[in-house]
Design a protein around this motif. Structure first.
Motif, short mmCIF file in Angstrom:
data_model
loop_
_atom_site.label_atom_id
_atom_site.label_comp_id
_atom_site.label_asym_id
_atom_site.label_seq_id
_atom_site.Cartn_x
_atom_site.Cartn_y
_atom_site.Cartn_z
N GLY A 78 85.97 -10.18 -63.20
CA GLY A 78 86.61 -10.66 -61.98
C GLY A 78 86.24 -12.11 -61.78
O GLY A 78 85.80 -12.78 -62.71
N ARG A 79 86.40 -12.56 -60.58
CA ARG A 79 86.00 -13.92 -60.26
C ARG A 79 85.35 -13.92 -58.89
O ARG A 79 85.48 -12.96 -58.13
CB ARG A 79 87.16 -14.90 -60.33
CG ARG A 79 88.32 -14.64 -59.40
CD ARG A 79 89.34 -15.77 -59.46
NE ARG A 79 89.91 -16.13 -58.20
CZ ARG A 79 89.33 -16.71 -57.18
NH1 ARG A 79 88.09 -17.05 -57.23
NH2 ARG A 79 89.95 -16.98 -56.07
N ASP A 80 84.67 -14.98 -58.56
CA ASP A 80 84.00 -15.11 -57.28
C ASP A 80 85.06 -15.22 -56.18
O ASP A 80 85.73 -16.24 -56.07
CB ASP A 80 83.11 -16.34 -57.30
CG ASP A 80 82.41 -16.62 -55.98
OD1 ASP A 80 82.58 -15.84 -55.02
OD2 ASP A 80 81.70 -17.64 -55.91
N GLU A 81 85.20 -14.17 -55.41
CA GLU A 81 86.23 -14.14 -54.36
C GLU A 81 85.93 -15.09 -53.20
O GLU A 81 86.78 -15.33 -52.36
CB GLU A 81 86.42 -12.71 -53.85
CG GLU A 81 87.01 -11.77 -54.89
CD GLU A 81 88.38 -12.21 -55.40
OE1 GLU A 81 89.20 -12.72 -54.61
OE2 GLU A 81 88.61 -12.07 -56.62
N VAL A 87 88.87 -24.22 -57.66
CA VAL A 87 87.58 -24.89 -57.80
C VAL A 87 87.01 -24.73 -59.20
O VAL A 87 86.69 -25.72 -59.87
CB VAL A 87 86.57 -24.37 -56.75
CG1 VAL A 87 85.18 -24.93 -57.01
CG2 VAL A 87 87.05 -24.73 -55.34
N GLN A 88 86.87 -23.51 -59.68
CA GLN A 88 86.25 -23.29 -60.98
C GLN A 88 87.30 -23.44 -62.07
O GLN A 88 88.22 -22.63 -62.16
CB GLN A 88 85.60 -21.91 -61.02
CG GLN A 88 84.44 -21.82 -60.07
CD GLN A 88 83.81 -20.44 -60.00
OE1 GLN A 88 84.43 -19.45 -60.37
NE2 GLN A 88 82.60 -20.38 -59.53
#
Length: 182
Positions: A78-81, A87-88
């Motif tokens: 997943g990704r940082d919600e 941003v990333q």
């Protein structure tokens, strides 16, 4: 006095992928990278933990290497919600505006949605996502030596002001004014 840490370059940057083979094929076909190395282990060398993985490495030019891990025994990636998707990202440099536009046409011909070119004052860039959901940027520098010198001069001032106020300092306001074509 020299710093005790002597860096020569980034050895590689590593991200997670859903499928190593699909990722390698995508980066070769879409980005023109060359697949150079693969490591597969059942145990993590640094910790000894059992966690089978495939680690693949791609040459992205200029001595730069992009790597990916496929981790089949881990939960789906997943990704940082709490961090916006813009941003990333990983940015690659292309030589000039013609190369940037050619890359955009190539990506779009592959069915990839591309945002841009976007104006950033001293560079222009396009944005898109790889099959793993990682945001990528292609950028071409367009600034003058005087502009880069001015940016280096105001960088500490901007950082100090940001640190105090958490508001965008405008020491380089000229960066935000895209020239109009005549």
């Amino acid at each position: 006095m020299t710093h005790p840490v002597t860096l020569s370059r980034i050895h590689h940057v590593a991200y997670r992928c859903r499928d190593a083979k699909e990722t390698v094929e995508w980066y070769e076909r879409v980005m023109g990278m060359r697949f150079t190395t693969a490591f597969a282990e059942d145990h993590v060398p640094s910790t000894g933990d059992y966690d089978p993985y495939m680690h693949v490495f791609l040459d992205c030019g200029g001595g730069n290497v992009l790597a990916f891990f496929e981790l089949p025994n881990q939960p789906d990636m997943g990704r940082d919600e709490h961090t916006p998707a813009w941003v990333q990202h990983l940015a690659f440099e292309v030589p000039d505006m013609d190369a940037l536009l050619a890359a955009k046409a190539h990506l779009e011909a592959q069915g990839i949605k591309v945002l841009g070119p976007t104006w950033h004052g001293v560079f222009r860039s396009i944005y898109f996502f790889d099959p793993n959901g990682h945001r990528l940027e292609l950028a071409c520098n367009i600034g003058t030596p005087a502009q880069y010198e001015e940016l280096a001069r105001v960088a500490p001032l901007m950082l100090d002001e940001w640190s105090r106020t958490k508001k965008a300092p405008r020491h380089a306001e000229w960066l935000h004014k895209e020239p109009t074509d005549s």
